[in-house]
Write a protein that holds these residues in place. Structure first.
Motif, mmCIF file in Angstrom:
data_model
loop_
_atom_site.group_PDB
_atom_site.id
_atom_site.type_symbol
_atom_site.label_atom_id
_atom_site.label_comp_id
_atom_site.label_asym_id
_atom_site.label_seq_id
_atom_site.Cartn_x
_atom_site.Cartn_y
_atom_site.Cartn_z
ATOM 1 N N ALA A 145 60.627 -19.830 28.244
ATOM 2 C CA ALA A 145 59.861 -19.844 29.285
ATOM 3 C C ALA A 145 58.991 -20.916 29.166
ATOM 4 C CB ALA A 145 59.050 -18.539 29.497
ATOM 5 N N ALA A 146 58.957 -21.888 28.105
ATOM 6 C CA ALA A 146 58.134 -22.805 27.867
ATOM 7 C C ALA A 146 57.988 -24.048 29.156
ATOM 8 C CB ALA A 146 58.468 -23.718 26.514
ATOM 9 N N GLY A 147 59.280 -24.409 29.828
ATOM 10 C CA GLY A 147 59.122 -25.331 30.844
ATOM 11 C C GLY A 147 58.422 -24.557 32.230
ATOM 12 N N ARG A 148 58.715 -23.594 32.419
ATOM 13 C CA ARG A 148 58.234 -22.838 33.532
ATOM 14 C C ARG A 148 56.533 -22.835 33.318
ATOM 15 N NH1 ARG A 148 60.996 -20.290 37.495
ATOM 16 N NH2 ARG A 148 58.922 -20.500 38.813
ATOM 17 N N LEU A 149 56.108 -22.262 32.366
ATOM 18 C CA LEU A 149 54.792 -21.993 31.966
ATOM 19 C C LEU A 149 53.973 -23.363 32.045
ATOM 20 C CD1 LEU A 149 54.906 -19.353 29.227
ATOM 21 C CD2 LEU A 149 54.033 -19.235 31.512
ATOM 22 N N ALA A 150 54.609 -24.504 31.386
ATOM 23 C CA ALA A 150 54.008 -25.730 31.268
ATOM 24 C C ALA A 150 53.958 -26.391 32.672
ATOM 25 C CB ALA A 150 54.878 -26.819 30.187
ATOM 26 N N ALA A 151 54.716 -25.986 33.552
ATOM 27 C CA ALA A 151 54.664 -26.675 35.062
ATOM 28 C C ALA A 151 53.417 -26.072 35.704
ATOM 29 C CB ALA A 151 56.085 -26.492 35.738
ATOM 30 N N LEU A 152 52.842 -25.226 35.366
ATOM 31 C CA LEU A 152 51.773 -24.550 35.955
ATOM 32 C C LEU A 152 50.215 -25.166 35.645
ATOM 33 C CD1 LEU A 152 52.366 -20.753 35.291
ATOM 34 C CD2 LEU A 152 52.922 -21.867 37.363
ATOM 35 N N ASP A 153 49.470 -25.226 36.597
ATOM 36 C CA ASP A 153 48.057 -25.934 36.148
ATOM 37 C C ASP A 153 47.157 -24.789 35.464
ATOM 38 O OD1 ASP A 153 46.678 -23.918 37.954
ATOM 39 O OD2 ASP A 153 47.574 -25.175 39.677
ATOM 40 N N ARG A 154 46.235 -25.337 35.017
ATOM 41 C CA ARG A 154 45.260 -24.586 34.105
ATOM 42 C C ARG A 154 44.899 -23.194 34.828
ATOM 43 N NH1 ARG A 154 43.190 -25.816 29.103
ATOM 44 N NH2 ARG A 154 41.441 -24.615 28.657
ATOM 45 N N GLU A 155 44.329 -23.564 35.683
ATOM 46 C CA GLU A 155 43.748 -22.253 36.588
ATOM 47 C C GLU A 155 44.846 -20.914 36.708
ATOM 48 O OE1 GLU A 155 41.312 -25.472 37.205
ATOM 49 O OE2 GLU A 155 43.454 -25.272 37.567
ATOM 50 N N LEU A 164 52.479 -7.559 29.031
ATOM 51 C CA LEU A 164 53.906 -7.075 28.733
ATOM 52 C C LEU A 164 54.703 -7.918 27.981
ATOM 53 C CD1 LEU A 164 54.527 -7.031 32.630
ATOM 54 C CD2 LEU A 164 54.261 -4.975 31.277
ATOM 55 N N ARG A 165 55.740 -7.189 27.716
ATOM 56 C CA ARG A 165 56.791 -8.238 26.674
ATOM 57 C C ARG A 165 57.781 -8.767 27.577
ATOM 58 N NH1 ARG A 165 56.795 -7.151 21.320
ATOM 59 N NH2 ARG A 165 59.043 -7.988 21.041
ATOM 60 N N TRP A 166 57.491 -10.062 28.157
ATOM 61 C CA TRP A 166 58.398 -10.714 29.281
ATOM 62 C C TRP A 166 59.640 -11.109 28.773
ATOM 63 C CZ3 TRP A 166 56.958 -10.694 34.178
ATOM 64 C CH2 TRP A 166 55.595 -10.467 34.326
ATOM 65 N N SER A 167 60.849 -10.628 29.470
ATOM 66 C CA SER A 167 62.035 -11.498 29.231
ATOM 67 C C SER A 167 61.851 -12.902 30.129
ATOM 68 C CB SER A 167 63.158 -10.632 29.668
ATOM 69 O OG SER A 167 63.022 -10.434 31.117
ATOM 70 N N ALA A 189 59.179 -13.504 38.185
ATOM 71 C CA ALA A 189 57.666 -13.506 38.658
ATOM 72 C C ALA A 189 57.076 -14.780 38.857
ATOM 73 C CB ALA A 189 57.041 -12.698 37.599
ATOM 74 N N LEU A 190 57.393 -15.775 38.384
ATOM 75 C CA LEU A 190 56.798 -17.000 38.653
ATOM 76 C C LEU A 190 57.310 -17.789 39.912
ATOM 77 C CD1 LEU A 190 56.421 -18.654 35.197
ATOM 78 C CD2 LEU A 190 54.881 -17.842 36.304
ATOM 79 N N THR A 191 58.656 -17.534 40.173
ATOM 80 C CA THR A 191 59.225 -17.869 41.317
ATOM 81 C C THR A 191 58.679 -17.136 42.614
ATOM 82 O OG1 THR A 191 61.300 -18.449 40.401
ATOM 83 C CG2 THR A 191 61.454 -17.971 42.595
ATOM 84 N N TRP A 192 58.499 -15.905 42.534
ATOM 85 C CA TRP A 192 57.901 -15.145 43.554
ATOM 86 C C TRP A 192 56.333 -15.690 43.975
ATOM 87 C CZ3 TRP A 192 59.847 -10.334 40.986
ATOM 88 C CH2 TRP A 192 61.196 -9.885 41.249
ATOM 89 N N CYS A 224 56.129 -2.699 33.677
ATOM 90 C CA CYS A 224 56.987 -3.960 34.048
ATOM 91 C C CYS A 224 57.423 -3.803 35.430
ATOM 92 C CB CYS A 224 58.081 -4.037 32.943
ATOM 93 S SG CYS A 224 59.155 -5.386 33.204
ATOM 94 N N ALA A 225 57.800 -2.349 35.745
ATOM 95 C CA ALA A 225 58.689 -2.453 36.921
ATOM 96 C C ALA A 225 57.457 -2.350 38.094
ATOM 97 C CB ALA A 225 59.137 -1.058 37.109
ATOM 98 N N GLY A 226 56.365 -2.186 37.935
ATOM 99 C CA GLY A 226 55.211 -2.028 38.637
ATOM 100 C C GLY A 226 54.825 -3.468 39.018
ATOM 101 N N VAL A 227 54.605 -4.111 37.984
ATOM 102 C CA VAL A 227 54.064 -5.702 38.107
ATOM 103 C C VAL A 227 55.252 -6.431 38.990
ATOM 104 C CG1 VAL A 227 53.815 -7.759 36.800
ATOM 105 C CG2 VAL A 227 52.581 -5.611 36.278
ATOM 106 N N LEU A 228 56.634 -6.281 38.580
ATOM 107 C CA LEU A 228 57.447 -7.018 39.249
ATOM 108 C C LEU A 228 57.678 -6.535 40.662
ATOM 109 C CD1 LEU A 228 60.302 -7.248 36.436
ATOM 110 C CD2 LEU A 228 58.917 -8.864 37.279
#
Length: 332
Positions: A169-179, A191-194, A201-204, A239-243
C-alpha cells in the motif's frame, strides 16, 4: 583483521546503524554461558572509543555475565582495497551491519528500517545505490515499494511491523497529503488492512471527496467510520463496518437501494429458507435472480414451496420495483 576484546558495557548498543538490533533470546544466552562466544563481533576503532559494527545481541547478553568480554574483529574503515573507499563512516557502518546479516530473512519492516537509516545518513539515493542491492534480489518489487514507503512519516513504520498495513500500500498512502494521512491514522491503527481492502477504502474516499469538492478528512469525518473502532466490535465486524461506511459515503444511492432490497428480501423469504434473492446489477431492471441449493428430493420440494410462498408475499411487488421507490419510502 585485528582481534579485539571489548568490555560490553563500554559499547553503544543503541547506535542507529544497528537498525535490526533486538534483545538476546534465551537460546543465545544459554549458548554463550555453556559454549562461550564462538562467532566474533565486528568493530571499528576510531580516535574515540570502539564502535560496534555488528554483534549487539551478543554484547547485550555478555553484559549480564560477570567478567565476560566481547571478542571482536577490528575492521579498517579506511582500507583502500575495498569498494567502500571514500564512503562516509555512517554509511560504511550500515553496510558492515548488512553484510554481517547476509542470508538473514528480511521482513518488510526490517527493509524499511534499513532504508530509513541509509536515507538519513546519505540521502534518498543512498538506499537504492548502497542498501537495496544487499537487501533484494534483482527485479524484486519490494525495492520500489520500500523506496515509496520511505516518503511516508516514520510513525507509520510501526503499523507495517505490526501487520496493520501492507508494504504493497506504500504507493497509495504516499500519494495522500499529510492531513489526509493524519485523519486516516485511527482507522489504520484499528484494523489489519489487506492491500485490496485499503485500495478500496482509499478509492472510495478520494472519489467521494472529488465529487463533493471536499477534502478527504471532511468526507472521512461524515462517513461515520471513525466512530466504529471504539464500539467493541470483533475484528471481522469492525472491518466490514468500516468498509461499508466508506462505500456508503461514495455510493449513497446504491447502498440505500441495497438496504431497502435486503430488508424487503428478509420479509419475503421464509425463515430458514435456502432460497436467495439477488437484485439486477445496479438495480437497472425490475427483476430478481432466485438461487437455491438442494441435496435431496425433499429439500427440492421445500425450495419449491418456499418459492411459491415468496411469489404470494405482499412485499414482492415492492421488492421487484425497489429502484423506483420514492426517496421517502422506508424499507419494510
Amino acid at each position: 583483521m585485528q582481534p579485539l576484546f571489548l568490555h560490553p558495557r563500554d559499547l553503544d548498543l543503541t547506535a542507529p546503524h544497528l537498525f535490526w538490533s533486538a534483545p538476546p533470546d534465551a537460546a543465545l544466552i544459554d549458548s554463550l554461558a555453556s559454549l562461550g562466544q564462538v562467532t566474533p563481533a565486528l568493530a571499528i576503532v576510531t580516535e574515540g572509543r570502539p564502535i560496534l559494527a555488528a554483534g549487539s545481541r551478543r554484547a547485550a547478553a555478555l553484559r549480564e555475565m560477570r567478567g565476560k568480554t566481547l571478542a571482536a574483529v577490528a575492521l579498517d574503515p579506511d582500507d583502500p582495497e575495498t569498494e567502500l573507499a571514500g564512503v562516509p563512516l555512517e554509511l560504511r557502518l550500515g553496510l558492515y551491519y548488512l553484510a554481517s546479516n547476509q542470508g538473514r530473512a528480511v521482513t518488510d519492516a526490517m527493509a524499511v528500517a534499513a532504508g530509513r537509516y541509509f536515507a538519513a545518513a546519505g540521502g534518498p539515493e543512498a538506499f537504492g545505490r548502497l542498501a537495496a542491492p544487499r537487501l533484494f534480489a534483482p527485479g524484486d518489487r519490494r525495492e520500489r515499494l520500500v523506496a515509496q514507503w520511505l516518503a511516508l512519516p516514520p510513525a507509520l513504520d510501526g503499523l507495517l511491523a505490526s501487520g496493520n498495513l501492507p508494504l504493497g500500500a506504500a504507493g497509495r498512502l504516499a500519494a495522500l497529503d499529510r492531513e489526509s494521512l493524519l485523519a486516516l491514522t485511527p482507522l489504520l491503527q484499528a484494523l489489519r488492512w489487506s492491500r485490496a481492502n485499503l485500495d478500496n477504502a482509499l478509492t472510495w474516499l478520494t472519489e467521494a471527496a472529488a465529487l463533493a469538492g471536499e477534502g478527504l478528512p471532511a468526507v472521512l469525518g461524515r462517513s461515520g467510520a471513525l466512530g466504529l473502532p471504539g464500539r467493541g466490535l470483533s475484528p471481522n465486524d469492525l472491518c466490514a463496518g468500516v468498509l461499508a461506511a466508506l462505500r456508503r459515503v461514495r455510493y449513497p444511492a446504491i447502498t440505500t437501494l441495497e438496504a431497502r432490497f435486503s430488508a424487503l428480501g428478509r420479509a419475503v423469504t421464509p425463515r430458514g429458507s435456502k432460497v436467495r434473492l439477488t437484485p439486477s446489477q445496479g438495480f437497472e431492471a425490475d427483476t430478481v435472480t432466485v438461487t437455491a441449493t438442494a441435496a435431496s428430493p425433499q429439500e427440492l420440494a421445500r425450495v419449491a414451496a418456499d418459492i411459491a410462498a415468496m411469489a404470494a408475499a405482499p412485499e414482492l411487488p415492492r421488492l421487484l420495483t425497489v429502484a423506483r421507490a420514492t426517496d421517502g419510502e422506508e424499507p419494510a
